[in-house]
Design a protein around this motif. Structure first.
Motif, PDB file in Angstrom:
ATOM      1  N   SER A  90      33.324  31.040  63.695  1.00 43.51           N
ATOM      2  CA  SER A  90      33.240  32.460  63.328  1.00 43.51           C
ATOM      3  C   SER A  90      32.277  33.209  64.248  1.00 43.51           C
ATOM      4  CB  SER A  90      32.904  32.637  61.843  1.00 43.51           C
ATOM      5  OG  SER A  90      31.648  32.068  61.590  1.00 43.51           O
ATOM      6  N   ASP A  91      31.344  32.486  64.874  1.00 46.41           N
ATOM      7  CA  ASP A  91      30.459  33.142  65.852  1.00 46.41           C
ATOM      8  C   ASP A  91      31.095  33.230  67.239  1.00 46.41           C
ATOM      9  OD1 ASP A  91      28.621  33.273  63.855  1.00 46.41           O
ATOM     10  OD2 ASP A  91      27.285  31.704  64.633  1.00 46.41           O
ATOM     11  N   GLY A  92      32.299  32.719  67.365  1.00 52.92           N
ATOM     12  CA  GLY A  92      32.978  32.780  68.668  1.00 52.92           C
ATOM     13  C   GLY A  92      32.450  31.762  69.665  1.00 52.92           C
ATOM     14  N   ARG A  93      31.725  30.730  69.187  1.00 43.01           N
ATOM     15  CA  ARG A  93      31.208  29.724  70.114  1.00 43.01           C
ATOM     16  C   ARG A  93      32.123  28.500  70.208  1.00 43.01           C
ATOM     17  NH1 ARG A  93      25.849  30.258  71.809  1.00 43.01           N
ATOM     18  NH2 ARG A  93      26.440  28.767  73.428  1.00 43.01           N
ATOM     19  N   LEU A  94      33.061  28.407  69.274  1.00 43.03           N
ATOM     20  CA  LEU A  94      33.986  27.268  69.311  1.00 43.03           C
ATOM     21  C   LEU A  94      35.381  27.849  69.405  1.00 43.03           C
ATOM     22  CD1 LEU A  94      33.709  24.188  69.083  1.00 43.03           C
ATOM     23  CD2 LEU A  94      33.883  24.400  66.613  1.00 43.03           C
ATOM     24  N   TYR A  95      36.084  27.541  70.461  1.00 41.97           N
ATOM     25  CA  TYR A  95      37.393  28.173  70.651  1.00 41.97           C
ATOM     26  C   TYR A  95      38.499  27.155  70.861  1.00 41.97           C
ATOM     27  CZ  TYR A  95      36.435  27.638  75.704  1.00 41.97           C
ATOM     28  OH  TYR A  95      36.152  27.141  76.944  1.00 41.97           O
ATOM     29  N   ALA A  96      39.681  27.585  70.443  1.00 43.30           N
ATOM     30  CA  ALA A  96      40.838  26.680  70.456  1.00 43.30           C
ATOM     31  C   ALA A  96      41.448  26.617  71.855  1.00 43.30           C
ATOM     32  CB  ALA A  96      41.872  27.174  69.453  1.00 43.30           C
ATOM     33  N   CYS A  97      41.810  25.409  72.263  1.00 41.76           N
ATOM     34  CA  CYS A  97      42.473  25.211  73.549  1.00 41.76           C
ATOM     35  C   CYS A  97      43.720  24.366  73.297  1.00 41.76           C
ATOM     36  CB  CYS A  97      41.565  24.443  74.505  1.00 41.76           C
ATOM     37  SG  CYS A  97      40.039  25.304  74.866  1.00 41.76           S
ATOM     38  N   LYS A 147      31.687  27.098  73.682  1.00 42.07           N
ATOM     39  CA  LYS A 147      31.493  28.042  74.788  1.00 42.07           C
ATOM     40  C   LYS A 147      30.029  27.996  75.234  1.00 42.07           C
ATOM     41  CE  LYS A 147      31.972  32.989  75.719  1.00 42.07           C
ATOM     42  NZ  LYS A 147      30.715  33.644  75.343  1.00 42.07           N
ATOM     43  N   LEU A 148      29.832  27.443  76.414  1.00 42.23           N
ATOM     44  CA  LEU A 148      28.464  27.337  76.939  1.00 42.23           C
ATOM     45  C   LEU A 148      27.961  28.708  77.381  1.00 42.23           C
ATOM     46  CD1 LEU A 148      28.905  24.067  79.037  1.00 42.23           C
ATOM     47  CD2 LEU A 148      27.418  24.331  77.048  1.00 42.23           C
ATOM     48  N   ASP A 149      26.652  28.868  77.332  1.00 36.56           N
ATOM     49  CA  ASP A 149      26.027  30.129  77.759  1.00 36.56           C
ATOM     50  C   ASP A 149      26.004  30.294  79.272  1.00 36.56           C
ATOM     51  OD1 ASP A 149      25.395  31.491  75.519  1.00 36.56           O
ATOM     52  OD2 ASP A 149      23.373  30.627  75.312  1.00 36.56           O
ATOM     53  N   GLN A 150      26.244  29.209  79.960  1.00 37.59           N
ATOM     54  CA  GLN A 150      26.203  29.219  81.429  1.00 37.59           C
ATOM     55  C   GLN A 150      24.871  29.753  81.951  1.00 37.59           C
ATOM     56  OE1 GLN A 150      29.927  31.230  82.454  1.00 37.59           O
ATOM     57  NE2 GLN A 150      30.921  29.232  82.436  1.00 37.59           N
ATOM     58  N   ARG A 151      23.831  29.016  81.602  1.00 34.30           N
ATOM     59  CA  ARG A 151      22.488  29.423  82.054  1.00 34.30           C
ATOM     60  C   ARG A 151      21.655  28.166  82.335  1.00 34.30           C
ATOM     61  NH1 ARG A 151      19.123  29.058  77.227  1.00 34.30           N
ATOM     62  NH2 ARG A 151      20.488  28.857  75.443  1.00 34.30           N
ATOM     63  N   VAL A 163      13.135  18.919  83.441  1.00 39.70           N
ATOM     64  CA  VAL A 163      14.570  18.801  83.708  1.00 39.70           C
ATOM     65  C   VAL A 163      15.188  20.195  83.620  1.00 39.70           C
ATOM     66  CG1 VAL A 163      16.758  17.756  82.969  1.00 39.70           C
ATOM     67  CG2 VAL A 163      14.632  16.484  82.677  1.00 39.70           C
ATOM     68  N   HIS A 164      15.959  20.537  84.639  1.00 37.91           N
ATOM     69  CA  HIS A 164      16.714  21.793  84.629  1.00 37.91           C
ATOM     70  C   HIS A 164      18.187  21.459  84.765  1.00 37.91           C
ATOM     71  CE1 HIS A 164      13.501  24.830  85.122  1.00 37.91           C
ATOM     72  NE2 HIS A 164      12.837  23.815  85.674  1.00 37.91           N
ATOM     73  N   ILE A 165      19.011  21.977  83.885  1.00 35.37           N
ATOM     74  CA  ILE A 165      20.456  21.798  84.040  1.00 35.37           C
ATOM     75  C   ILE A 165      21.112  23.154  83.849  1.00 35.37           C
ATOM     76  CG2 ILE A 165      22.551  20.746  83.062  1.00 35.37           C
ATOM     77  CD1 ILE A 165      20.885  18.254  82.502  1.00 35.37           C
ATOM     78  N   ASP A 166      21.897  23.524  84.850  1.00 31.89           N
ATOM     79  CA  ASP A 166      22.590  24.806  84.774  1.00 31.89           C
ATOM     80  C   ASP A 166      23.926  24.560  84.087  1.00 31.89           C
ATOM     81  OD1 ASP A 166      23.923  27.134  85.126  1.00 31.89           O
ATOM     82  OD2 ASP A 166      23.558  27.290  87.298  1.00 31.89           O
ATOM     83  N   THR A 167      24.098  25.096  82.885  1.00 32.33           N
ATOM     84  CA  THR A 167      25.327  24.770  82.151  1.00 32.33           C
ATOM     85  C   THR A 167      26.551  25.488  82.733  1.00 32.33           C
ATOM     86  OG1 THR A 167      24.829  26.419  80.447  1.00 32.33           O
ATOM     87  CG2 THR A 167      24.195  24.144  79.982  1.00 32.33           C
ATOM     88  N   SER A 168      26.338  26.374  83.725  1.00 29.32           N
ATOM     89  CA  SER A 168      27.548  26.928  84.363  1.00 29.32           C
ATOM     90  C   SER A 168      28.182  25.879  85.288  1.00 29.32           C
ATOM     91  CB  SER A 168      27.238  28.226  85.125  1.00 29.32           C
ATOM     92  OG  SER A 168      26.296  27.968  86.129  1.00 29.32           O
ATOM     93  N   SER A 169      27.464  24.773  85.509  1.00 30.43           N
ATOM     94  CA  SER A 169      28.059  23.707  86.323  1.00 30.43           C
ATOM     95  C   SER A 169      28.852  22.728  85.454  1.00 30.43           C
ATOM     96  CB  SER A 169      26.963  22.943  87.081  1.00 30.43           C
ATOM     97  OG  SER A 169      26.157  22.232  86.153  1.00 30.43           O
ATOM     98  N   LEU A 170      28.933  23.017  84.159  1.00 30.48           N
ATOM     99  CA  LEU A 170      29.617  22.084  83.243  1.00 30.48           C
ATOM    100  C   LEU A 170      30.840  22.752  82.627  1.00 30.48           C
ATOM    101  CD1 LEU A 170      26.490  20.865  81.203  1.00 30.48           C
ATOM    102  CD2 LEU A 170      27.499  19.788  83.232  1.00 30.48           C
ATOM    103  N   SER A 171      31.832  21.935  82.288  1.00 31.65           N
ATOM    104  CA  SER A 171      32.962  22.441  81.512  1.00 31.65           C
ATOM    105  C   SER A 171      32.503  22.674  80.085  1.00 31.65           C
ATOM    106  CB  SER A 171      34.083  21.401  81.463  1.00 31.65           C
ATOM    107  OG  SER A 171      34.673  21.247  82.716  1.00 31.65           O
ATOM    108  N   ASP A 172      33.072  23.681  79.431  1.00 39.05           N
ATOM    109  CA  ASP A 172      32.808  23.826  77.997  1.00 39.05           C
ATOM    110  C   ASP A 172      33.240  22.529  77.326  1.00 39.05           C
ATOM    111  OD1 ASP A 172      31.906  26.412  78.315  1.00 39.05           O
ATOM    112  OD2 ASP A 172      33.837  27.335  77.807  1.00 39.05           O
ATOM    113  N   PRO A 173      32.334  21.863  76.603  1.00 41.02           N
ATOM    114  CA  PRO A 173      32.686  20.540  76.073  1.00 41.02           C
ATOM    115  C   PRO A 173      33.615  20.611  74.860  1.00 41.02           C
ATOM    116  CG  PRO A 173      30.486  21.149  75.376  1.00 41.02           C
ATOM    117  CD  PRO A 173      30.931  22.237  76.301  1.00 41.02           C
ATOM    118  N   VAL A 174      34.512  19.661  74.792  1.00 44.35           N
ATOM    119  CA  VAL A 174      35.369  19.546  73.605  1.00 44.35           C
ATOM    120  C   VAL A 174      34.522  18.956  72.482  1.00 44.35           C
ATOM    121  CG1 VAL A 174      37.425  18.433  72.634  1.00 44.35           C
ATOM    122  CG2 VAL A 174      37.416  19.158  75.042  1.00 44.35           C
ATOM    123  N   LEU A 175      34.473  19.635  71.351  1.00 45.14           N
ATOM    124  CA  LEU A 175      33.712  19.109  70.213  1.00 45.14           C
ATOM    125  C   LEU A 175      34.637  18.507  69.160  1.00 45.14           C
ATOM    126  CD1 LEU A 175      30.898  21.763  69.536  1.00 45.14           C
ATOM    127  CD2 LEU A 175      30.972  19.911  71.205  1.00 45.14           C
TER     128      LEU A 175
END
Ligand code: GLU
Length: 452
Positions: A90-97, A147-151, A163-175
């Protein structure tokens, strides 16, 4: 705030030394801080997880002395995960694929051919309601991506430092998979929040997951715990352990007769700045324990080193500590027996062999050139009672009578009495073997005499 950590195995097999190391580090961390050590079975994969494996893991931890304060099974907590998934949707962070595995594979290959990073293109996120309805009408079922924030996600890891990880380098993970089952990522965070985790101590293979999970913690309105990602173990040959995991299971180690404290000492100290020394109890390990002593370099697991630690621990075990186990092996020869042999065994069950040698009806070995010498020694056997001085006085008399000394004196006697070139001090064994058996071994039947 109570320091709270967890060991979260997936019960799809038994735990091996690498998993046990994670459990040991968590347990030590909790005990040192008077905190809680939780055992959580990550068993959302209902097909691969079994109760037998979960029970086996609990048995292994118990044997290692790592008793959990609380135990949970994720398979009993789906309502919590459903609620969290509902919120994220409902927050739009989990989306159907709706892509199939083949379609995703094709997309990845195309990206790689164009020298683009193979990151999911968010087609699912941009579907209109009609497109979604059309895909579902085709019989497609959705899987759900976060849906990752890509930051830039940053944390100060208690082992790895900044540790720094830029989540724009990652695919949105399947939960959530197409069949509605949860991957490990979301239930783990939901439980870490619900159980009040303050620290997550686990292998560095989860470092990238941590970046994703930090975003999920925040999306669920909770601060992320502190992280400590320890290095993984490699074998003495410098290669990963994965190929040999069966023989490195804790169950196999127990069956081989290794001491739990040898495994715990090794697991706690590999890959740290501390020397790998045998600890016979948890107290001294706790005193030495500090996460900051963990190295970032891989820990080197060496079975030979573990065996060596084991022997050093066995040499320190008191009779009271082993009596029950000796009795189970039908090898309880009393305290003097254990005192006589414990310095010469590397595993407790090896004492069974010496029990047979001391109390059994064995014949030793007598070379034919030693036959007269051995008969002469038999004739000089003193009367009982015998004690730990008997050996010295008897062999002194044998030396005077035979003119033999050193190895020529002692080795034939040792071989005749035990059939072995090496072993415990004969001064200690002699009174246990007793005059009757000693005399019989020194005057064997002709067929027992070995020809040179
Ligand atoms: N079930 C996960 C594993 O066995 C747990 C990882 C974690 O500690 O978060 O790898």
């Amino acid at each position: 705030m109570t320091i709270t950590v967890r060991f979260a195995p997936s019960p799809t097999g038994r735990i091996h030394i690498g998993n046990a190391r994670t459990a040991i580090l968590n347990w030590l961390f909790a005990r040192k801080a008077n905190g809680r050590f939780i055992l959580r079975f990550d068993d959302t994969d209902l097909e691969r997880s079994t109760k037998e494996y979960a029970d086996g893991i609990a048995t292994d931890l118990n044997w290692l002395g790592l008793k959990p304060d609380e135990t949970y099974r994720q398979s009993e907590r789906f309502a919590l995960y459903d609620a969290a998934a509902g919120k994220l949707k409902s927050d739009g962070r989990l989306y159907a694929c709706y892509e199939t595995a083949e379609e995703l594979d094709y997309k990845r290959k195309r990206q790689l051919a164009r020298r683009q990073p193979p990151i999911y293109d968010r087609t699912g996120l941009n579907l209109s309601d009609e497109e979604r309805a059309k895909l579902e009408a085709e019989g497609r079922k959705p899987h759900w991506r976060f849906k990752l924030d890509q930051r830039d996600i940053h944390w100060s890891d208690l082992v790895r430092g900044d540790v720094h990880i830029d989540t724009s380098s990652l695919s949105d993970p399947v939960l959530i998979r197409e069949d509605g089952s949860y991957l490990y990522t979301l239930p783990s965070v939901v439980d870490d929040i619900d159980m009040g985790l303050t620290h997550i101590i686990r292998g560095e293979d989860h470092t990238t997951n941590a970046a994703v999970q930090v975003e999920i913690f925040e999306a669920l309105g909770a601060p992320a715990p502190e992280f400590a990602h320890h290095s993984l173990l490699i074998g003495a040959d410098g290669k990963g352990l994965s190929k040999r995991l069966g023989s490195l299971s804790i169950a196999a180690m127990r069956e081989q007769g290794l001491e739990a404290m040898a495994v715990v000492s090794h697991g706690a100290l590999i890959g740290t700045s501390e020397a790998i020394e045998p600890h016979t109890g948890m107290e001294t390990l706790l005193e030495a324990f500090d996460l900051s002593k963990l190295s970032r370099a891989p820990g080197r697991f060496d079975m030979a080193e573990l065996e060596n630690l084991n022997a050093r621990i066995v040499h320190q075990l008191s009779y009271a500590e082993v009596r029950d186990r000796l009795a189970a092996l039908q090898s309880d020869g009393g305290e003097e027996f254990w005192q006589a042999v414990h310095g010469n065994v590397s595993k407790v069950h090896d004492a069974a062999e010496w029990h047979e040698i001391v109390f059994g009806d064995i014949t030793g070995e007598i070379a034919s050139e030693d036959r007269d010498f051995i008969s002469q020694a038999a004739g000089l056997l003193p009367d009982e009672p015998w004690d730990d001085r008997t050996w010295k006085s008897w062999t002194g008399a044998v030396k005077d009578a035979s003119g033999r000394k050193g190895k020529a004196l002692f080795m034939p006697l040792r071989m005749a009495l035990t059939g072995k070139q090496h072993g415990p001090e004969l001064a200690n064994l002699l009174p246990l073997i007793g005059r009757g058996r000693v005399a019989a071994r020194l005057c064997p039947m002709p067929q027992d005499i070995v020809q040179p």
